[in-house]
Design a protein around this motif. Structure first.
Motif, short mmCIF file in Angstrom:
data_model
loop_
_atom_site.label_atom_id
_atom_site.label_comp_id
_atom_site.label_asym_id
_atom_site.label_seq_id
_atom_site.Cartn_x
_atom_site.Cartn_y
_atom_site.Cartn_z
N LEU A 156 0.82 -1.21 0.00
CA LEU A 156 0.00 0.00 0.00
C LEU A 156 0.85 1.26 0.00
O LEU A 156 0.47 2.27 -0.58
CB LEU A 156 -0.92 0.01 1.22
CG LEU A 156 -2.17 -0.87 1.17
CD1 LEU A 156 -3.01 -0.64 2.41
CD2 LEU A 156 -2.99 -0.57 -0.08
N SER A 157 1.98 1.19 0.66
CA SER A 157 2.84 2.38 0.75
C SER A 157 3.40 2.81 -0.61
O SER A 157 3.92 3.91 -0.74
CB SER A 157 4.00 2.11 1.71
OG SER A 157 4.75 0.97 1.29
N ASP A 158 3.28 1.95 -1.62
CA ASP A 158 3.72 2.29 -2.96
C ASP A 158 2.56 2.67 -3.89
O ASP A 158 2.79 3.05 -5.04
CB ASP A 158 4.46 1.10 -3.60
CG ASP A 158 5.73 0.72 -2.86
OD1 ASP A 158 6.39 1.65 -2.33
OD2 ASP A 158 6.04 -0.48 -2.79
N CYS A 159 1.33 2.58 -3.39
CA CYS A 159 0.15 2.65 -4.27
C CYS A 159 -0.44 4.05 -4.37
O CYS A 159 -0.41 4.85 -3.44
CB CYS A 159 -0.93 1.71 -3.75
SG CYS A 159 -0.53 -0.03 -3.98
N CYS A 160 -1.04 4.30 -5.53
CA CYS A 160 -1.86 5.48 -5.76
C CYS A 160 -3.32 5.03 -5.78
O CYS A 160 -3.69 4.11 -6.51
CB CYS A 160 -1.49 6.14 -7.08
SG CYS A 160 -2.51 7.58 -7.49
N LEU A 161 -4.14 5.67 -4.95
CA LEU A 161 -5.53 5.26 -4.78
C LEU A 161 -6.48 6.37 -5.20
O LEU A 161 -6.32 7.53 -4.82
CB LEU A 161 -5.78 4.92 -3.30
CG LEU A 161 -7.14 4.35 -2.93
CD1 LEU A 161 -7.28 2.92 -3.45
CD2 LEU A 161 -7.34 4.39 -1.42
N GLY A 162 -7.48 6.02 -6.02
CA GLY A 162 -8.53 6.96 -6.36
C GLY A 162 -9.60 6.96 -5.28
O GLY A 162 -10.00 5.90 -4.80
N VAL A 163 -10.06 8.14 -4.87
CA VAL A 163 -11.08 8.25 -3.84
C VAL A 163 -12.23 9.10 -4.37
O VAL A 163 -12.08 9.86 -5.32
CB VAL A 163 -10.54 8.85 -2.53
CG1 VAL A 163 -9.49 7.94 -1.92
CG2 VAL A 163 -9.96 10.25 -2.77
N GLY A 164 -13.39 8.96 -3.71
CA GLY A 164 -14.59 9.62 -4.19
C GLY A 164 -14.92 10.90 -3.46
O GLY A 164 -14.05 11.58 -2.92
N HIS A 165 -16.21 11.22 -3.44
CA HIS A 165 -16.68 12.50 -2.92
C HIS A 165 -16.60 12.55 -1.41
O HIS A 165 -16.76 11.55 -0.72
CB HIS A 165 -18.13 12.72 -3.36
CG HIS A 165 -18.35 12.52 -4.81
ND1 HIS A 165 -17.76 13.33 -5.77
CD2 HIS A 165 -19.09 11.61 -5.50
CE1 HIS A 165 -18.13 12.92 -6.97
NE2 HIS A 165 -18.93 11.87 -6.84
N LEU A 166 -16.37 13.75 -0.90
CA LEU A 166 -16.38 13.95 0.55
C LEU A 166 -17.80 13.85 1.07
O LEU A 166 -18.75 14.22 0.39
CB LEU A 166 -15.80 15.33 0.89
CG LEU A 166 -14.34 15.58 0.45
CD1 LEU A 166 -13.95 17.00 0.79
CD2 LEU A 166 -13.41 14.60 1.16
N GLY A 167 -17.94 13.39 2.32
CA GLY A 167 -19.28 13.30 2.87
C GLY A 167 -19.33 12.77 4.29
O GLY A 167 -19.32 11.57 4.49
N GLY A 168 -19.37 13.63 5.30
CA GLY A 168 -19.58 13.22 6.67
C GLY A 168 -18.31 12.89 7.43
O GLY A 168 -17.26 12.61 6.85
N ASP A 169 -18.42 12.91 8.77
CA ASP A 169 -17.26 12.68 9.63
C ASP A 169 -16.70 11.27 9.48
O ASP A 169 -15.49 11.07 9.50
CB ASP A 169 -17.65 12.92 11.10
CG ASP A 169 -17.94 14.38 11.38
OD1 ASP A 169 -17.51 15.23 10.58
OD2 ASP A 169 -18.60 14.66 12.39
#
Length: 258
Positions: A152-165
């Motif tokens: 994981l420390s080498d990976c690039c991750l796509g993330v989605g929309h912000l929403g909530g704590d």
């Protein structure tokens, strides 16, 4: 060179035709940026026109298939195998309305409740990502494979929309676990990029079927995993998706569960 089947050709042709008008409209978006409502309204009009073109093309080619698309009523299938088109006529509409060239048209084909074919077309780069169950995943005519990164420390991750704590706290865990994260603004292209090995994984929250249907199959046919955040297959039930190469998928599941 990959040989596209008849059904992939139908889907690709529909994407090409819808995208011609989208590209024309996209070229005019920058002129509307000074208007408060102009770009958003313009993008909605372009999206509606794209949806009409896609549904017309698909209905003409396979009149017995059902249809599901954002903003349209679901039409039931009259096909003996319950085949259903799942359509996203403009995935990445916020990017489109801001003049950012990162959006796509997406079509998936469901048969007896299983995704059996999918196409994602990035018109600004003329990149057609396509897959068919048991045949593989391709970018234009080149076979795709997910990345081989193992940590994981080498990976690039796509993330989605912000929403909530809760979302933000989970996102913070991912920030600390991976090398880098990106929010590209297109769920369909995120999954296509995982299949192509451009990014190593994707975590998206609050998703809809038409946004991810084609991409789920792309990732699986490219040798990766697409599950919900707990590692199971109830993606729509929980409204989230976790896709990654086989090496880091379980690490991501553990990170999200922790």
């Amino acid at each position: 060179m990959a040989t596209r089947t008849a059904i992939i050709n139908v889907m690709a042709k529909a994407c090409y035709k819808a995208s011609r008008n989208l590209l024309r409209d996209f070229g005019e978006v920058e002129q509307l940026q000074t208007s408060r409502k102009g770009p958003e309204d313009f993008a909605k009009t372009a999206n509606d026109a794209s949806r009409r073109k896609l549904l017309d093309e698909l209905t003409f080619a396979r009149p017995d298939y059902g249809l599901m698309a954002k903003g349209a009523e679901i039409s039931k299938s009259n096909d003996p195998k319950n085949r259903l088109w799942i359509v996203d006529s403009l995935n990445g509409s916020k990017n489109f309305s801001h003049g950012i060239p990162h959006w796509a048209v997406s079509i998936a084909l469901e048969e007896d409740r299983q995704i059996v074919a999918g196409v994602i077309y990035d018109a600004t780069r003329d990149e057609l990502f396509w897959s068919e169950k048991g045949i593989g995943a391709y970018l234009n005519d080149t076979r795709l494979r997910v990345s081989e990164r193992r940590h994981l420390s080498d990976c690039c991750l796509g993330v989605g929309h912000l929403g909530g704590d809760k979302y933000l706290s989970t996102l913070d865990k991912l920030f600390n676990a991976v090398n880098s994260t990106r929010n590209f603004g297109s769920e369909a292209l995120d999954l296509a990029y995982v299949a192509a090995g451009r990014i190593d994984g994707v975590w998206q929250n609050d998703i809809k079927l038409w946004e991810i249907a084609a991409g789920i199959l792309l990732v699986r046919e490219a040798g990766g995993y697409s599950t919900d955040a707990s590692g199971k297959t109830a993606i729509l039930k929980h409204g989230n998706i976790l896709s990654a190469n086989t090496n880091v998928h379980q690490e991501l599941v553990k990170t999200l569960k922790s």
